[in-house]
Structure formats: C-alpha cells, structure tokens
Design a protein around this motif. Structure first.
Motif, PDB file in Angstrom:
ATOM      1  N   VAL A  21       1.127  -1.057  -0.060  1.00  0.00           N
ATOM      2  CA  VAL A  21       0.157   0.032  -0.732  1.00  0.00           C
ATOM      3  C   VAL A  21       1.105   1.376   0.030  1.00  0.00           C
ATOM      4  CG1 VAL A  21      -2.423   0.989   1.153  1.00  0.00           C
ATOM      5  CG2 VAL A  21      -1.878  -1.349   1.512  1.00  0.00           C
ATOM      6  N   ALA A  22       0.981   1.953  -1.167  1.00  0.00           N
ATOM      7  CA  ALA A  22       1.334   3.291  -0.814  1.00  0.00           C
ATOM      8  C   ALA A  22       0.355   4.333  -1.735  1.00  0.00           C
ATOM      9  CB  ALA A  22       2.438   3.411  -2.589  1.00  0.00           C
ATOM     10  N   HIS A  23       1.103   5.682  -0.156  1.00  0.00           N
ATOM     11  CA  HIS A  23       0.275   7.184  -0.379  1.00  0.00           C
ATOM     12  C   HIS A  23       1.725   7.965  -1.171  1.00  0.00           C
ATOM     13  CE1 HIS A  23       1.237   8.703   3.297  1.00  0.00           C
ATOM     14  NE2 HIS A  23       1.663   7.403   3.240  1.00  0.00           N
ATOM     15  N   SER A  24       0.982   8.989  -1.597  1.00  0.00           N
ATOM     16  CA  SER A  24       1.190  10.431  -1.474  1.00  0.00           C
ATOM     17  C   SER A  24       0.558  11.916  -0.399  1.00  0.00           C
ATOM     18  CB  SER A  24       1.643  10.747  -2.821  1.00  0.00           C
ATOM     19  OG  SER A  24      -0.297  11.836  -3.373  1.00  0.00           O
ATOM     20  N   GLU A  25       1.043  12.403  -0.843  1.00  0.00           N
ATOM     21  CA  GLU A  25       0.266  13.738  -0.301  1.00  0.00           C
ATOM     22  C   GLU A  25      -1.390  14.141  -0.303  1.00  0.00           C
ATOM     23  OE1 GLU A  25       1.326  17.691  -2.662  1.00  0.00           O
ATOM     24  OE2 GLU A  25       2.789  16.760  -0.638  1.00  0.00           O
ATOM     25  N   HIS A  26      -2.004  13.862  -1.332  1.00  0.00           N
ATOM     26  CA  HIS A  26      -3.174  13.933  -2.022  1.00  0.00           C
ATOM     27  C   HIS A  26      -3.526  12.594  -1.705  1.00  0.00           C
ATOM     28  CE1 HIS A  26      -1.439  16.994  -4.270  1.00  0.00           C
ATOM     29  NE2 HIS A  26      -0.369  16.535  -4.750  1.00  0.00           N
ATOM     30  N   GLY A  27      -3.117  11.208  -1.538  1.00  0.00           N
ATOM     31  CA  GLY A  27      -3.945  10.043  -1.095  1.00  0.00           C
ATOM     32  C   GLY A  27      -3.232   8.357  -1.269  1.00  0.00           C
ATOM     33  N   LEU A  28      -4.047   7.425  -1.483  1.00  0.00           N
ATOM     34  CA  LEU A  28      -3.465   6.355  -1.950  1.00  0.00           C
ATOM     35  C   LEU A  28      -3.522   6.258  -3.215  1.00  0.00           C
ATOM     36  CD1 LEU A  28      -6.356   3.357  -0.026  1.00  0.00           C
ATOM     37  CD2 LEU A  28      -3.169   4.557   0.405  1.00  0.00           C
ATOM     38  N   CYS A  29      -2.233   5.528  -3.649  1.00  0.00           N
ATOM     39  CA  CYS A  29      -1.537   5.977  -5.037  1.00  0.00           C
ATOM     40  C   CYS A  29      -1.407   4.842  -5.227  1.00  0.00           C
ATOM     41  CB  CYS A  29      -0.250   7.127  -5.617  1.00  0.00           C
ATOM     42  SG  CYS A  29       1.294   6.742  -4.328  1.00  0.00           S
ATOM     43  N   ALA A  30      -0.997   3.310  -4.856  1.00  0.00           N
ATOM     44  CA  ALA A  30      -1.100   1.781  -5.555  1.00  0.00           C
ATOM     45  C   ALA A  30      -1.760   0.987  -4.109  1.00  0.00           C
ATOM     46  CB  ALA A  30       0.495   1.913  -5.072  1.00  0.00           C
ATOM     47  N   ILE A  31      -2.627   0.172  -4.553  1.00  0.00           N
ATOM     48  CA  ILE A  31      -2.642  -1.143  -4.038  1.00  0.00           C
ATOM     49  C   ILE A  31      -2.168  -2.300  -4.759  1.00  0.00           C
ATOM     50  CG2 ILE A  31      -3.932  -2.631  -2.566  1.00  0.00           C
ATOM     51  CD1 ILE A  31      -5.402   0.360  -1.912  1.00  0.00           C
ATOM     52  N   LEU A  32      -0.587  -2.743  -4.403  1.00  0.00           N
ATOM     53  CA  LEU A  32      -0.907  -4.090  -5.161  1.00  0.00           C
ATOM     54  C   LEU A  32      -0.775  -5.147  -4.892  1.00  0.00           C
ATOM     55  CD1 LEU A  32       2.522  -2.083  -6.480  1.00  0.00           C
ATOM     56  CD2 LEU A  32      -0.071  -1.859  -7.530  1.00  0.00           C
ATOM     57  N   LEU A  33      -1.230  -6.385  -5.279  1.00  0.00           N
ATOM     58  CA  LEU A  33      -0.879  -8.183  -4.507  1.00  0.00           C
ATOM     59  C   LEU A  33      -0.411  -8.473  -5.574  1.00  0.00           C
ATOM     60  CD1 LEU A  33      -5.243  -7.900  -4.826  1.00  0.00           C
ATOM     61  CD2 LEU A  33      -3.925  -7.416  -2.831  1.00  0.00           C
ATOM     62  N   GLY A  34       0.384  -9.302  -4.863  1.00  0.00           N
ATOM     63  CA  GLY A  34       0.925 -10.936  -5.382  1.00  0.00           C
ATOM     64  C   GLY A  34       1.936 -11.703  -4.778  1.00  0.00           C
ATOM     65  N   ASP A  35       2.352 -11.955  -5.200  1.00  0.00           N
ATOM     66  CA  ASP A  35       3.031 -13.190  -4.445  1.00  0.00           C
ATOM     67  C   ASP A  35       4.602 -12.976  -3.233  1.00  0.00           C
ATOM     68  OD1 ASP A  35       1.062 -15.121  -5.457  1.00  0.00           O
ATOM     69  OD2 ASP A  35       2.037 -15.679  -7.021  1.00  0.00           O
ATOM     70  N   GLU A  36       5.175 -12.224  -4.252  1.00  0.00           N
ATOM     71  CA  GLU A  36       6.374 -11.752  -3.658  1.00  0.00           C
ATOM     72  C   GLU A  36       6.274 -10.715  -4.163  1.00  0.00           C
ATOM     73  OE1 GLU A  36       8.892 -14.245  -3.369  1.00  0.00           O
ATOM     74  OE2 GLU A  36       7.516 -15.685  -4.287  1.00  0.00           O
ATOM     75  N   PRO A  37       6.492 -10.083  -2.664  1.00  0.00           N
ATOM     76  CA  PRO A  37       7.159  -8.478  -1.774  1.00  0.00           C
ATOM     77  C   PRO A  37       7.654  -7.884  -2.650  1.00  0.00           C
ATOM     78  CG  PRO A  37       6.963 -10.474   0.331  1.00  0.00           C
ATOM     79  CD  PRO A  37       7.577 -11.477  -1.349  1.00  0.00           C
TER      80      PRO A  37
END
Length: 184
Positions: A31-47
C-alpha cells in the motif's frame, strides 16, 4: 473528484511516495500513498516484485518504506480484503487519463457482491463501443480493491482479465458474498 497528477519534471523535487509491505489473505500486499491519497494497492506473491512494480510505476518518486501512516493504511486495506462490508473510504490519488478515470469512477459505484460485464461498464460511461478500452482501463488500475475492477466479468459471466490473477479475483468476489448482476 480526483485529479490527474503529473510526474515531476527534471529539476523539480521528487514527490515522496510512502509505502508499507505486508500480507493479507490474498498474498503479499503493498500500500502506497502520496500527499494526495492512496496511489497504489498492489497484490502478488512476492513482496520484492511488488516493491519493483512500485519503483517502475513511480520512477521519479522518492520511495519511503515503513512510514507509520502507510502501515496504518496497510492494516485498513488488509482488513477490507477480509471483510469488504467494512468499506474502504480513503482519499485516492488517481493517476491516469481522463478516460481511465471515468472508468475507475464507474467501477467505484459497483457495490460489493455485484458485477457488471465490460460491455455494460462501457455503456454506463457513455462509450458503448469502447469495450476494449474499458478492459484496458481496468488493467491499468493500480489500486486493487479500492477501484474494484474485480467486479467486472466477461459477457458470459466468466472470470477473466484480472491484473492480479483470476484466483484472486474469484477470492475477492467470494469474500463479497453472493455475486449478482449489478442492476441497470
């Protein structure tokens, strides 16, 4: 309304992108965010693959790992994956074309447990001939579960075309309860 964010130009300071990595019922979660809000929610097998995808998505960004706010957002998103009825009302930093943003807004209007076909979604946004472009906008979505592209099915009701894998799409729909067609 969410606005399109521009990538900083050379000489401009890099925008900080704060993120956290963890696990959820569907595997690795970033889960990633910028000063404006969430910019990525990524799913997968390997961090590490998710971290690499984030670097590729924000090549001009200053990536900051382990941010306290990102950890809190990670916990909220993981809880939402487990119990979609909780809802996920967080500010979003949507980065895409005007067309993609129209598709993503329409996706956010599909309630949990309901689905649309790609053709129905194209009709909803007033572009009935743009079925392939709608599918492309779904594939470009970097905000898994917040922009619920998993709720879009083939015209025959079959599962296909989920950026994070059909098994995850099925699991998300099952978690949302009995799947039914979204009313027109």
């Amino acid at each position: 309304m969410h606005s399109v964010r521009k990538i900083p130009q050379p000489g401009q300071p890099a925008m900080p992108i704060r993120f956290a990595l963890g696990e959820c019922a569907l595997g690795a979660l970033l889960v990633a965010h910028s000063e404006h809000g969430l910019c990525a929610i990524l799913l997968g097998d390997e961090p590490e693959a998710l971290r690499a995808e984030l670097r590729q998505r924000f090549p001009q960004g200053e990536l900051v790992d382990g941010d306290v706010d990102a950890e809190r957002l990670l916990a909220q998103v993981a809880a939402f994956v487990e119990a979609p009825q909780l809802g996920l009302d967080l500010p979003l930093d949507l980065r895409g074309t005007a067309f993609q943003q129209r598709v993503w807004q329409a996706l956010r209007a599909i309630p949990p447990g309901s689905t649309l076909s790609y053709a129905e979604l194209a009709e909803r946004i007033g572009a009935p001939r743009a079925v392939r472009a709608v599918a492309g906008a779904c594939a470009a979505n970097a905000l898994a579960v917040a922009i619920p592209c998993h709720r879009v099915l083939r015209s025959d009701g079959g599962l296909s075309g989920y950026r994070w894998g059909v098994a995850r799409k099925r699991a998300l729909l099952e978690r949302e309860g009995r799947v039914q067609r979204f009313p027109s």
